[in-house]
Design an enzyme around this catalytic site. Structure first.
Site, PDB file in Angstrom:
ATOM      1  N   GLU A   1      -5.711  -8.440  -0.482  1.00 16.68           N
ATOM      2  CA  GLU A   1      -6.265  -8.273   0.869  1.00 16.68           C
ATOM      3  C   GLU A   1      -7.746  -7.962   0.752  1.00 16.68           C
ATOM      4  O   GLU A   1      -8.129  -7.058   0.015  1.00 16.68           O
ATOM      5  CB  GLU A   1      -5.609  -7.100   1.611  1.00 16.68           C
ATOM      6  CG  GLU A   1      -4.206  -7.330   2.072  1.00 16.68           C
ATOM      7  CD  GLU A   1      -3.681  -6.178   2.940  1.00 16.68           C
ATOM      8  OE1 GLU A   1      -4.480  -5.550   3.675  1.00 16.68           O
ATOM      9  OE2 GLU A   1      -2.480  -5.916   2.873  1.00 16.68           O
TER      10      GLU A   1
ATOM     11  N   GLU B   1       0.813  -1.237   0.000  1.00 15.83           N
ATOM     12  CA  GLU B   1       0.000   0.000   0.000  1.00 15.83           C
ATOM     13  C   GLU B   1       0.839   1.277   0.000  1.00 15.83           C
ATOM     14  O   GLU B   1       0.877   2.028   0.976  1.00 15.83           O
ATOM     15  CB  GLU B   1      -0.912   0.001   1.228  1.00 15.83           C
ATOM     16  CG  GLU B   1      -1.931  -1.115   1.204  1.00 15.83           C
ATOM     17  CD  GLU B   1      -2.848  -1.111   2.405  1.00 15.83           C
ATOM     18  OE1 GLU B   1      -2.483  -0.522   3.438  1.00 15.83           O
ATOM     19  OE2 GLU B   1      -3.938  -1.697   2.316  1.00 15.83           O
TER      20      GLU B   1
HETATM   21  C1  BG6 Z   1      -4.093  -3.008   5.224  1.00 15.89           C
HETATM   22  C2  BG6 Z   1      -2.742  -3.485   5.646  1.00 15.89           C
HETATM   23  O1  BG6 Z   1      -4.012  -1.656   5.162  1.00 15.89           O
HETATM   24  O2  BG6 Z   1      -5.181  -3.222   6.074  1.00 15.89           O
HETATM   25  C3  BG6 Z   1      -2.745  -4.588   6.671  1.00 15.89           C
HETATM   26  O3  BG6 Z   1      -1.967  -3.851   4.537  1.00 15.89           O
HETATM   27  C4  BG6 Z   1      -3.812  -4.304   7.704  1.00 15.89           C
HETATM   28  O4  BG6 Z   1      -1.474  -4.697   7.215  1.00 15.89           O
HETATM   29  C5  BG6 Z   1      -5.160  -4.301   6.992  1.00 15.89           C
HETATM   30  O5  BG6 Z   1      -3.835  -5.186   8.775  1.00 15.89           O
HETATM   31  C6  BG6 Z   1      -6.353  -4.163   7.897  1.00 15.89           C
HETATM   32  O6  BG6 Z   1      -6.252  -2.989   8.644  1.00 15.89           O
HETATM   33  P1  BG6 Z   1      -6.273  -2.990  10.226  1.00 15.89           P
HETATM   34  O7  BG6 Z   1      -5.928  -1.621  10.616  1.00 15.89           O
HETATM   35  O8  BG6 Z   1      -7.643  -3.365  10.652  1.00 15.89           O
HETATM   36  O9  BG6 Z   1      -5.261  -3.979  10.653  1.00 15.89           O
END
Ligand code: BG6
Length: 491
Positions: free
Chosen positions: A374, A181
């Site tokens: 993701e 990201e």
């Molecule tokens: C993404 C990241 O931005 O979101 C992850 O690449 C992160 O590392 C994921 O865990 C979910 O966000 P959060 O803040 O709920 O962990």
């Protein structure tokens, strides 16, 4: 048949969030290890402040140092994931495990040995590794001495690291994501770039300069990676999500367009090899003078990405006049609450159709294969005598995967795969708490790192397994009864 042939079904994690054992076997500390379990985590960090997240506090929990002990449990975890049927797994290599301070000439052999063993485990189950080279991590030494990615010198250190890793694992890893990201350096600069500010400094210039250094490091990694092995494939990686206009008033639509231009700028450079005209104009208007040489421009132009990977959690929403309108947290930033999305069990608003829109938008813009690396829902689960009933996660997966399939089958989007985020519970970036759980595998651990650490299959594990077995067809079947009350959608 659905999602045939080489489609990647899998899951993703990051070293910083799951490995723990942050100083084991010669590893050096990284920026992520310094993030405390409190609301200071996402705040900008200022140099010379007595009270800063960089002031060590013995009473404070640092979730990155604990992770879920994946450093030791990877064998059993991968076995559990292989039973799920995944054919791909995204993990990141921790830079400071390989080069503890970041500037050494020789790598830490113990660090390489760890990833060697991890890869062997994936190979045993024929799971394709998708490897992120920097997932919100930079060695602390480079943060302290150089101010992280704000300094051009860091490019050389990073490229030495990526070259070392690509040469060492040559032929065993094909899909590389140099940075997680990249657009996050604008929202969470310490996490995204290891940057600290000084009072009165032009923060925005520093963030864009750091972003430029990462773009160059990304391009140089592609250049070297292709020389090492012509089969290597490199991906851009952005935190994506369509930005809607709050109304169809032209000024709101324009505000949404500007928001997207900013959000997509890094992937634009990674795909097209140069900065968009609107960004150059933005720099002029805001007095941002980047140090960009002609050689930099050549390197960017000649080393573009092969695919566009992205994370998708929710869409965003904006307006020309945002004052007085209700806001809500999204991934790394605050956005207007979209009144057309139903209440959900997560803090971030859920928008499955938004995924289909985002897929269409990115494919139309980039004409490159896309890769969802993701996607998932982070929320609390109730552990009940060895079972975890999580119909909200089943519903989330079902709706998002359904829209993903529609984007491929109905809209012609070219998609490499779907990796669900935090396939095994791990501490969240934004909150630092593991109780914001994403996994289909439950980890018996609390926010302070206490617990047996045992792994349990959630109900969603069985659901995702079925989805993978049927190559996605299961999402068009009737869902289990337990999800019924969640499926009251406003659209
Ligand atoms: C993404 C990241 O931005 O979101 C992850 O690449 C992160 O590392 C994921 O865990 C979910 O966000 P959060 O803040 O709920 O962990």
């Amino acid at each position: 048949m659905f999602m045939e042939k080489d489609f990647f079904w899998g899951g993703a994690v990051s070293a910083a969030q799951c490995e723990g054992n942050y100083l084991a076997d010669g590893r050096g500390a990284s920026n992520f290890d310094q993030l405390p379990l409190n609301d200071q985590r996402l705040k900008p960090v200022f140099k010379n402040k007595t009270k800063s997240i960089l002031t060590e506090e013995t009473e404070t929990i640092y979730p990155g140092r604990i992770g879920i002990d994946f450093y030791h449990t990877y064998k059993e975890d991968i076995k559990l994931l292989s039973e799920l049927g995944i054919n791909s797994f995204r993990f990141s290599i921790s830079w400071s495990r390989i080069f503890p301070k970041g500037n050494e000439k020789e790598p830490n052999q113990a660090g390489l040995a760890y990833y060697d063993a991890l890869l062997s485990e994936l190979e045993r189950y024929q799971i394709e590794p998708i490897v992120t080279l920097s997932h919100f991590e930079i060695p602390m030494y480079l943060v302290e001495v150089y101010n992280g990615w704000a300094a051009k010198e860091v490019i050389e250190y990073y490229v030495h690291y990526t070259k070392t890793v690509m040469a060492y694992f040559d032929g065993r890893i094909k899909y590389w994501i140099p940075f997680n990201e990249m657009n996050m350096v604008l929202h969470i600069p310490f996490i995204g770039g290891g940057i600290q500010f000084e009072e009165g400094q032009d923060n925005l210039s520093l963030q864009y300069q750091a972003g430029h250094h990462q773009l160059l490091a990304n391009a140089l990694t592609i250049q070297i990676g292709k020389q090492i092995n012509g089969n290597n494939q490199f991906g851009a990686m952005l935190a994506a999500g369509k930005t809607y206009a709050y109304t169809c008033r032209p000024s709101d639509v324009f505000a949404a367009l500007k928001h997207e231009q900013e959000n997509l700028m890094f992937s634009d450079v990674q795909v097209f090899g140069s900065y968009p005209a609107h960004t150059n104009h933005f720099f002029k208007k805001h007095g941002i003078k980047l140090d960009v040489t002609e050689l930099d421009q050549k390197v960017l132009r000649e080393n573009t990405v092969d695919f566009v990977s992205f994370s998708y959690y929710s869409s965003a929403c904006t307006a020309a006049e945002t004052e007085g309108k209700e806001t809500v947290a999204a991934n790394g930033f605050i956005t207007l609450r979209n009144p057309h999305l139903p209440e959900s069990k997560s803090v971030w608003q859920n928008d499955p159709i938004g995924l289909r829109i985002t897929l269409n938008q990115l494919f139309e813009r980039y004409h490159k294969p896309l890769f969802i690396v993701e996607n998932g829902i982070g929320t609390q689960d109730v552990f009940n005598k060895e079972t975890i009933d999580d119909p909200y996660r089943i519903d989330y997966l079902n709706e998002h995967i359904k829209n993903m399939i529609l984007a491929v089958r109905e809209d012609g989007v070219e998609l490499m795969g779907y990796l669900m985020w935090g396939i095994i519970d791990l501490p969240s970036v934004s909150e630092g708490r593991i109780s914001k759980r994403y996994g289909v595998v439950y980890v018996d651990q609390d926010d302070n790192g206490h617990g047996s650490g045992k792994r349990y299959k959630k109900e969603s594990y069985h659901f995702y397994k079925k989805v993978i077995e049927t190559k996605g067809a299961a999402v068009f079947e009737e869902l289990p009864d337990s999800t019924k009350d969640i499926r009251k959608r406003s659209d």
